[in-house]
Write a protein that holds these residues in place. Structure first.
Motif, PDB file in Angstrom:
ATOM      1  N   GLU A   6       0.834  -1.203   0.000  1.00  0.00           N
ATOM      2  CA  GLU A   6       0.000   0.000   0.000  1.00  0.00           C
ATOM      3  C   GLU A   6       0.866   1.248   0.000  1.00  0.00           C
ATOM      4  O   GLU A   6       2.002   1.233   0.471  1.00  0.00           O
ATOM      5  N   GLY A   8       0.201   5.942  -0.144  1.00  0.00           N
ATOM      6  CA  GLY A   8      -0.724   7.064  -0.295  1.00  0.00           C
ATOM      7  C   GLY A   8      -1.311   7.589   0.993  1.00  0.00           C
ATOM      8  O   GLY A   8      -2.060   8.570   0.974  1.00  0.00           O
ATOM      9  N   ARG A  19      -5.772   9.549  -1.854  1.00  0.00           N
ATOM     10  CA  ARG A  19      -5.962   8.368  -2.664  1.00  0.00           C
ATOM     11  C   ARG A  19      -4.947   7.315  -2.253  1.00  0.00           C
ATOM     12  O   ARG A  19      -3.738   7.540  -2.334  1.00  0.00           O
ATOM     13  N   SER A  21      -3.231   3.609  -2.807  1.00  0.00           N
ATOM     14  CA  SER A  21      -2.942   2.662  -3.876  1.00  0.00           C
ATOM     15  C   SER A  21      -2.448   1.360  -3.263  1.00  0.00           C
ATOM     16  O   SER A  21      -1.792   1.371  -2.216  1.00  0.00           O
ATOM     17  N   ARG A  72     -10.116  -0.509  -9.618  1.00  0.00           N
ATOM     18  CA  ARG A  72      -8.949  -1.336  -9.896  1.00  0.00           C
ATOM     19  C   ARG A  72      -8.534  -1.163 -11.340  1.00  0.00           C
ATOM     20  O   ARG A  72      -9.377  -0.925 -12.215  1.00  0.00           O
ATOM     21  N   THR A  78      -3.212  -2.901  -9.849  1.00  0.00           N
ATOM     22  CA  THR A  78      -3.338  -1.938  -8.761  1.00  0.00           C
ATOM     23  C   THR A  78      -4.808  -1.708  -8.421  1.00  0.00           C
ATOM     24  O   THR A  78      -5.654  -1.647  -9.314  1.00  0.00           O
ATOM     25  N   TYR A  80      -7.255   0.966  -6.027  1.00  0.00           N
ATOM     26  CA  TYR A  80      -7.220   2.311  -5.443  1.00  0.00           C
ATOM     27  C   TYR A  80      -8.388   2.500  -4.479  1.00  0.00           C
ATOM     28  O   TYR A  80      -9.437   1.865  -4.606  1.00  0.00           O
ATOM     29  N   GLN A  82     -10.120   6.017  -3.390  1.00  0.00           N
ATOM     30  CA  GLN A  82     -10.231   7.478  -3.395  1.00  0.00           C
ATOM     31  C   GLN A  82     -11.098   7.878  -2.217  1.00  0.00           C
ATOM     32  O   GLN A  82     -12.252   7.440  -2.115  1.00  0.00           O
TER      33      GLN A  82
END
Length: 122
Positions: A6, A8, A19, A21, A72, A78, A80, A82
Motif C-alpha cells: 500500500e 498514499g 488516494r 494505492s 482497480r 493496482t 485504489y 479514493q
C-alpha cells in the motif's frame, strides 16, 4: 501468489482527500477480489470497501458511502481507494487485502499488505 504493497496514506485536514494505492505483484491479480480494511487501535478491523473480480461490483461500508470510491486497474495490477470528505473518525491504518474464490464481499481475505496510516485532523 499475490503480494500487496500500500501507499498514499498521510495527514490531511477534515474535508480533504487522499488516494490510497495497492500494488500487487505476482500473477492472477485479475482473479482476486480486492478490499480495503481499516483498523484504529482499540477498535475492531472494519471492511471499508471491496471490488469483485468477476464483474467489478463494489461494496462500501455505510460509514463511507458517498465519500469513498474503490477501483482497480488490472493492467497495472493496482487497486485504489479514493477518499473524499475525510472525517477525523476515518483516522486508522488502512490495509489492502485480496481474496480468491466467489464469495463477496465477505470473502476469505488471506493476502494482506503492510498497511498505511491515514490521519485526519479536525
Amino acid at each position: 501468489q499475490v503480494q500487496l504493497v500500500e501507499s498514499g496514506g498521510g495527514l490531511v485536514q477534515a474535508g480533504g482527500s487522499l488516494r490510497l494505492s495497492c500494488a500487487a505483484s505476482g500473477r492472477r491479480f485479475n482473479y482476486y477480489s480486492m478490499a480495503w480494511f481499516r483498523q484504529d487501535p482499540g477498535k475492531e478491523r472494519e471492511l471499508v470497501a471491496a471490488i469483485n473480480w468477476r464483474d467489478g461490483s463494489t461494496y462500501y461500508a455505510d460509514s463511507v458511502k458517498g465519500r469513498f470510491t474503490i477501483s482497480r486497474d488490472n493492467a497495472k495490477n493496482t487497486v485504489y481507494l479514493q477518499m473524499n470528505g475525510l472525517k477525523p473518525e476515518d483516522t486508522a491504518v488502512y490495509y489492502c487485502a485480496a481474496a480468491g474464490g466467489y464469495a463477496f464481499p465477505y470473502a476469505k481475505y488471506d493476502l494482506w499488505g503492510q498497511g498505511t496510516q491515514v490521519t485526519v485532523s479536525s
